[in-house]
Design an enzyme around this catalytic site. Sequence first.
Site, PDB file in Angstrom:
ATOM      1  N   GLU A 304      35.970 -36.233  13.694  1.00 16.11           N
ATOM      2  CA  GLU A 304      37.180 -35.919  12.903  1.00 16.11           C
ATOM      3  C   GLU A 304      37.759 -34.591  13.384  1.00 16.11           C
ATOM      4  OE1 GLU A 304      35.120 -35.896   9.026  1.00 16.11           O
ATOM      5  OE2 GLU A 304      35.801 -37.940   8.757  1.00 16.11           O
ATOM      6  N   CYS A 400      37.728 -37.468  -0.140  1.00 16.45           N
ATOM      7  CA  CYS A 400      38.102 -36.053  -0.212  1.00 16.45           C
ATOM      8  C   CYS A 400      39.620 -35.865  -0.274  1.00 16.45           C
ATOM      9  CB  CYS A 400      37.544 -35.316   1.001  1.00 16.45           C
ATOM     10  SG  CYS A 400      37.798 -36.188   2.557  1.00 16.45           S
TER      11      CYS A 400
HETATM   12  O1  FUB Z   1      32.677 -33.512   4.689  1.00 14.88           O
HETATM   13  C1  FUB Z   1      33.500 -33.381   3.560  1.00 14.88           C
HETATM   14  C2  FUB Z   1      34.835 -33.979   3.846  1.00 14.88           C
HETATM   15  O2  FUB Z   1      34.672 -35.377   4.107  1.00 14.88           O
HETATM   16  C3  FUB Z   1      35.486 -33.454   5.090  1.00 14.88           C
HETATM   17  O3  FUB Z   1      36.235 -32.318   4.880  1.00 14.88           O
HETATM   18  C4  FUB Z   1      36.293 -34.600   5.530  1.00 14.88           C
HETATM   19  O4  FUB Z   1      36.680 -34.515   6.868  1.00 14.88           O
HETATM   20  C5  FUB Z   1      35.384 -35.772   5.257  1.00 14.88           C
HETATM   21  O5  FUB Z   1      34.503 -35.956   6.310  1.00 14.88           O
HETATM   22 ZN    ZN Z   2      39.933 -35.612   3.326  1.00 15.20          ZN
END
Ligand code: FUB
Ligand code: ZN
Length: 624
Positions: A304, A400
Amino acid sequence: MSFTVRDAFWNKYRTLVADVMLPYEYDALNNSLADASIEKSHSLENIRIAAGESEEEFRGLVFQDSDTAKWLEAVAYSLLYKPNADLEKKADEVIRLIGKAQDEDGYFNTYFKLNRPQSRFTNLLEAHELYCAGHLIEAGVAYFEGTGKRTLLDISRRFADLLYRIFLTEGKKGVPGHPEIELALVRLYRATGEKNYLDLAKHFIDERGTDPDFFVKEAAARDWNVWTPNPKDTDYLQATRPVREEENAVGHAVRAAYLYTGMAMTAHETGDETLLAACKRMWRSIVDRRMYVTGGIGSTAVGEAFTADYDLPNDTNYCETCAAIALIFFAREMATMTNDAEYADVMERALYNNVLASFQQDGTHFFYVNPLEVDPALAGKIPLLRHVFPSRPGWHACACCPPNAARLLSSIDRYAFHESEGVLYADLFLGGTYDSATAALTVESALPRSGEVTCTLTRGADITLAVRIPSWSKRTVIRRNGEECVPTMQKGYALLNNLNAGDAIAITFDMTPRKIYANPKVAADFGKCAVSVGPRVFCFEDVDQSAPLEGACLKRGGALRLVQSDAGDHGGFYVRAEGTMSQSCDGLYSYHAPDEQPCELIAVPYHIWGNRGLGRMKVWLPER
Ligand code: FUB
Ligand code: ZN
């Protein structure tokens, strides 16, 4: 200092958040959505179990607590503009449960309390304890500011005090695998004046990257993992070197931008010039070489993450909603610290494009990944596009983003203006009223549909108003009490001096539709262009074209015509562009160029894409 939003465009979204999104998100967090096929959150149930009021087992991801915390934060902001007794009661009840679940020493985390009570702070790499703590702290500050109720703030402070004792007084080594606590601690410091919180934020920032093997050693010292981590991937973790020595924005994009926000806030509070210089380097790395035209960041689903300079693929990209939100936080802090308009420019870009596109107009469906090009025949189906949804789901196992969008939109009033040394900086042109010890003014804004904005001072004497001149406005006309004027420019702001109550500044931004070209180094966009009107980037959807979008091409030098009406599925606001459509040929290959017909292509604001059924969408089209 406060800003009350009265703005047709933004009120629509803020009402949607207060009336639809937040009640819906509560049901999602509570596993009580009517549609049983939607992903379950378990977040509230986990808190009930930890509070001793349910016998179930912990379910969901390790950081599930943070979704509820962000929801509480959003509720707090929404109550300030839309009181809602039912929502407040629900939030109060959640806070009661959190208080009951909190350990004697101040610790709160349902995953650890229920699954690994002996393993606290042994897996900073993966287990998100400090990330969840950060979100809890932010919620505590916001709930106090929004309602005047201290319970959650006190809970947060007890936890922050425990963290201070463990990491500073007792000297436990370690930094968060997922930054977020840093910015939250500075917020807590700002809200309470307690310097320990700022010191702890600075400690986590200063420690980061000083021991690149920290996560390797931490992993070797324990006999459990959450997933299958790679503690050696220190770039992913922004821990290869101390933050002041880093040259590029690297690794997981949300983590990076939260970290940079925390760094900027700490630099702002401490006056640390080397930290500010590091923030500026990260900023340049992002906006000059690693950011999408929509304000999205994160070029790959692998981690990501950021990848390399100019690597900005439009379909396999990530551009997570949270990452754009984190970039807005970073931009906002840099804007208030430096009074340089380029920061608010990016804030506006990410807000109007990546963030608004992340949720359906109905307020109950959400993107996590925000592509700039989608083909529903491929998205979610072929290996490199497994992470892309062609339409917005009702919830996500990793959710999230939805409560993050809610907390940003419900607090958007905080981004309209900032004040520095008595100067009022107009950053985002939301309609409404601004009120501070220095001055009061009203703003009438027709953005983003047209470029008329008027600021009228209602209180104050000898005031300087600094109006950001956005990079998208080719020609901006400013009138002072009806007279056109040419103000002095300072770091991208037009300075209007000696204003007194009754003075009116009328600004006309240039809303002519424009084509945008990427640097040829961006291979994915070479030979293509995008269309924008004001702060909004536009996109092309199958549904609006005379033939499938695959054959669409814009005409070089071709006209763009803005169409506005009060009707239409796209809010009556779109662009007609001269272009061509190539016909599909027989077979896979041909010795003849495809037949091409002139046509008019229709572009609509990117943020409304995917609201009219499944179809292809493209921000960038070939141009010739
Ligand atoms: O790891 C917590 C949150 O979930 C991250 O900020 C997002 O990218 C997702 O992976
Ligand atoms: Zn998010």
